[in-house]
Design a protein around this motif. Sequence first.
Motif, PDB file in Angstrom:
ATOM      1  N   VAL A  72       0.854  -1.196   0.000  1.00  0.00           N
ATOM      2  CA  VAL A  72       0.000   0.000   0.000  1.00  0.00           C
ATOM      3  C   VAL A  72       0.888   1.244   0.000  1.00  0.00           C
ATOM      4  CG1 VAL A  72      -1.741   1.329   1.292  1.00  0.00           C
ATOM      5  CG2 VAL A  72      -1.908  -1.167   1.181  1.00  0.00           C
ATOM      6  N   TRP A  73       0.663   2.148  -0.966  1.00  0.00           N
ATOM      7  CA  TRP A  73       1.438   3.375  -1.114  1.00  0.00           C
ATOM      8  C   TRP A  73       0.627   4.525  -0.541  1.00  0.00           C
ATOM      9  CZ3 TRP A  73       5.779   3.724  -4.943  1.00  0.00           C
ATOM     10  CH2 TRP A  73       6.366   4.996  -4.944  1.00  0.00           C
ATOM     11  N   ILE A  74       1.199   5.224   0.434  1.00  0.00           N
ATOM     12  CA  ILE A  74       0.500   6.333   1.087  1.00  0.00           C
ATOM     13  C   ILE A  74       1.365   7.590   1.051  1.00  0.00           C
ATOM     14  CG2 ILE A  74      -0.518   7.151   3.254  1.00  0.00           C
ATOM     15  CD1 ILE A  74      -1.118   4.387   4.069  1.00  0.00           C
ATOM     16  N   TYR A  75       0.706   8.726   0.833  1.00  0.00           N
ATOM     17  CA  TYR A  75       1.408  10.028   0.894  1.00  0.00           C
ATOM     18  C   TYR A  75       1.144  10.607   2.287  1.00  0.00           C
ATOM     19  CZ  TYR A  75       1.818   9.800  -4.224  1.00  0.00           C
ATOM     20  OH  TYR A  75       2.127   9.423  -5.510  1.00  0.00           O
ATOM     21  N   PRO A  76       2.057  10.410   3.222  1.00  0.00           N
ATOM     22  CA  PRO A  76       1.765  10.786   4.624  1.00  0.00           C
ATOM     23  C   PRO A  76       1.574  12.292   4.837  1.00  0.00           C
ATOM     24  CG  PRO A  76       4.054  10.085   4.405  1.00  0.00           C
ATOM     25  CD  PRO A  76       3.402   9.809   3.092  1.00  0.00           C
ATOM     26  N   GLU A  77       1.999  13.117   3.887  1.00  0.00           N
ATOM     27  CA  GLU A  77       1.717  14.557   4.062  1.00  0.00           C
ATOM     28  C   GLU A  77       0.210  14.818   3.912  1.00  0.00           C
ATOM     29  OE1 GLU A  77       4.849  15.194   1.005  1.00  0.00           O
ATOM     30  OE2 GLU A  77       5.224  17.047   2.117  1.00  0.00           O
ATOM     31  N   GLY A  78      -0.492  13.894   3.228  1.00  0.00           N
ATOM     32  CA  GLY A  78      -1.952  13.995   3.111  1.00  0.00           C
ATOM     33  C   GLY A  78      -2.446  14.998   2.093  1.00  0.00           C
ATOM     34  N   THR A  79      -1.524  15.696   1.436  1.00  0.00           N
ATOM     35  CA  THR A  79      -1.938  16.655   0.405  1.00  0.00           C
ATOM     36  C   THR A  79      -0.730  17.017  -0.450  1.00  0.00           C
ATOM     37  OG1 THR A  79      -3.007  18.818   0.042  1.00  0.00           O
ATOM     38  CG2 THR A  79      -1.482  18.660   1.884  1.00  0.00           C
ATOM     39  N   ARG A  80      -0.955  17.614  -1.604  1.00  0.00           N
ATOM     40  CA  ARG A  80       0.147  18.068  -2.456  1.00  0.00           C
ATOM     41  C   ARG A  80       0.822  19.258  -1.792  1.00  0.00           C
ATOM     42  NH1 ARG A  80      -3.537  19.188  -7.449  1.00  0.00           N
ATOM     43  NH2 ARG A  80      -4.977  19.429  -5.719  1.00  0.00           N
ATOM     44  N   ASN A  81       2.148  19.351  -2.027  1.00  0.00           N
ATOM     45  CA  ASN A  81       2.914  20.389  -1.328  1.00  0.00           C
ATOM     46  C   ASN A  81       4.101  20.756  -2.204  1.00  0.00           C
ATOM     47  OD1 ASN A  81       4.672  21.693   0.525  1.00  0.00           O
ATOM     48  ND2 ASN A  81       5.482  19.685   1.131  1.00  0.00           N
ATOM     49  N   ASN A  82       3.977  21.906  -2.886  1.00  0.00           N
ATOM     50  CA  ASN A  82       5.017  22.317  -3.850  1.00  0.00           C
ATOM     51  C   ASN A  82       5.923  23.391  -3.238  1.00  0.00           C
ATOM     52  OD1 ASN A  82       5.103  24.094  -6.951  1.00  0.00           O
ATOM     53  ND2 ASN A  82       6.108  22.167  -6.580  1.00  0.00           N
ATOM     54  N   SER A  83       6.074  23.312  -1.896  1.00  0.00           N
ATOM     55  CA  SER A  83       6.757  24.407  -1.173  1.00  0.00           C
ATOM     56  C   SER A  83       8.277  24.251  -1.185  1.00  0.00           C
ATOM     57  CB  SER A  83       6.284  24.418   0.294  1.00  0.00           C
ATOM     58  OG  SER A  83       6.801  23.247   0.930  1.00  0.00           O
ATOM     59  N   GLY A  84       8.766  23.074  -1.571  1.00  0.00           N
ATOM     60  CA  GLY A  84      10.218  22.863  -1.492  1.00  0.00           C
ATOM     61  C   GLY A  84      10.649  22.340  -0.137  1.00  0.00           C
ATOM     62  N   ASP A  85       9.672  21.865   0.683  1.00  0.00           N
ATOM     63  CA  ASP A  85       9.987  21.238   1.971  1.00  0.00           C
ATOM     64  C   ASP A  85       8.914  20.164   2.201  1.00  0.00           C
ATOM     65  OD1 ASP A  85      11.028  22.628   5.201  1.00  0.00           O
ATOM     66  OD2 ASP A  85      10.862  20.566   4.468  1.00  0.00           O
ATOM     67  N   LEU A  86       9.030  19.437   3.286  1.00  0.00           N
ATOM     68  CA  LEU A  86       8.009  18.414   3.578  1.00  0.00           C
ATOM     69  C   LEU A  86       7.047  18.942   4.635  1.00  0.00           C
ATOM     70  CD1 LEU A  86       9.887  14.965   3.781  1.00  0.00           C
ATOM     71  CD2 LEU A  86       8.984  16.163   1.798  1.00  0.00           C
ATOM     72  N   LEU A  87       5.786  18.642   4.470  1.00  0.00           N
ATOM     73  CA  LEU A  87       4.810  18.965   5.516  1.00  0.00           C
ATOM     74  C   LEU A  87       4.950  17.942   6.641  1.00  0.00           C
ATOM     75  CD1 LEU A  87       1.604  19.550   3.322  1.00  0.00           C
ATOM     76  CD2 LEU A  87       3.010  21.303   4.469  1.00  0.00           C
ATOM     77  N   PRO A  88       4.464  18.266   7.849  1.00  0.00           N
ATOM     78  CA  PRO A  88       4.454  17.246   8.905  1.00  0.00           C
ATOM     79  C   PRO A  88       3.657  16.033   8.437  1.00  0.00           C
ATOM     80  CG  PRO A  88       3.772  19.396   9.752  1.00  0.00           C
ATOM     81  CD  PRO A  88       3.860  19.535   8.268  1.00  0.00           C
TER      82      PRO A  88
END
Length: 276
Positions: free
Chosen positions: A169-185
Amino acid sequence: MDLWWLLWISLLFLVPFILMEISSGFKFHFKLVYYCAMCLLLSALAAPMCLLTNGGRTVNNMRIISRVVRTLKYFFGVRFEVKGLENFQIDGPCVIISNHQSILDMMGLMEILPDRCVQIAKKELMYAGSVGLITYLGGVIYINRKRTSDAKSIMAAVAQAMISDNLKVWIYPEGTRNNSGDLLPFKKGAFHLALQAQVPIIPVVYSSLTSFYNQKKNLFTGGTVKVEILPKIDTSGLTENDITDLTERCHQTMRQVFFRLSNKPYESNGQSNCAQ
Ligand SMILES: CCCCCCCC/C=C\CCCCCCCC(=O)SCCNC(=O)CCNC(=O)[C@H](O)C(C)(C)COP(=O)(O)OP(=O)(O)OC[C@H]1O[C@@H](n2cnc3c(N)ncnc32)[C@H](O)[C@@H]1OP(=O)(O)O
Ligand SMILES: CCCCCCCC/C=C\CCCCCCCC(=O)OC[C@@H](O)COP(=O)(O)O
């Protein structure tokens, strides 16, 4: 009369190209619409192939879908440099987590998708026309992000299915797209899932797209994405009390790799400075 018609029609075709030259905003959105249109078209073409080959909703359709999606990179001049594919060579189920920057991530996802792997997606995706149909046929699991209790019970059922049907199972743990150049919690669902199924976690990191895809700068050209598949993280023996620490550990490791792959100095937010 025909000549006039011909002139008007060719002008009509020329207009978008002229607009793209004079407006970067127009060029960015035109290319994004082109990407979505390609996704819708390829989905509409892939759906009958899936139905004829495998009958209905099954993870086996992901083989067809990934083969079709892999052609998209040529239309958009995107190249992938992949490291660590050997880390996917594990028998049995696992939870794969990766950073998520844009809808372009579908190309990176399908570039390395291992066999028998489905994704967790927001339920809205089900209604995206032929893309919704193809995600359904591929076995994608939909969750309502606004209803945690529903999401939890769906994920608990997924934990069972992973074992009984040998699913990754592939999950994106940030829960949303994020083009900020860093990782969301990171959200915690992926880690609960791994513990409930007692399967390892495999982190995957994609370098920042901002060098060629940046909504703020209306930038959408071609470019190279570095992908690193990290060694698996065992969850055997861990309990619910370890979830927060496990989430933090994965976040920090992936963030360090993200900065390294993106050739950016690692800005720790109160964390060690040694980028991996
Ligand atoms: C051929 C044609 C082609 C063209 C087109 C391409 C087609 C390609 C085909 C196919 C590929 C398709 C690919 C689609 C990809 C789409 C990607 C997306 O849609 S990404 C958005 C959705 N994904 C997520 O949101 C996951 C990450 N989120 C989570 O895992 C969350 O944890 C979630 C949603 C389960 C709950 O979210 P919360 O907002 O409530 O946040 P939290 O902080 O994680 O949880 C709150 C509390 O609940 C507990 N909790 C969370 N999950 C739990 C669980 N499973 N069991 C027990 N407790 C849990 C946590 O421990 C926390 O509690 P305490 O704060 O610790 O007390
Ligand atoms: C008949 C209805 C037609 C509806 C038209 C649909 C328009 C969109 C069509 C194609 C879009 C192709 C996108 C490929 C799949 C993208 C998956 C994806 O990346 O979804 C975003 C999700 O990770 C996070 O969502 P948010 O960042 O929280 O938001």
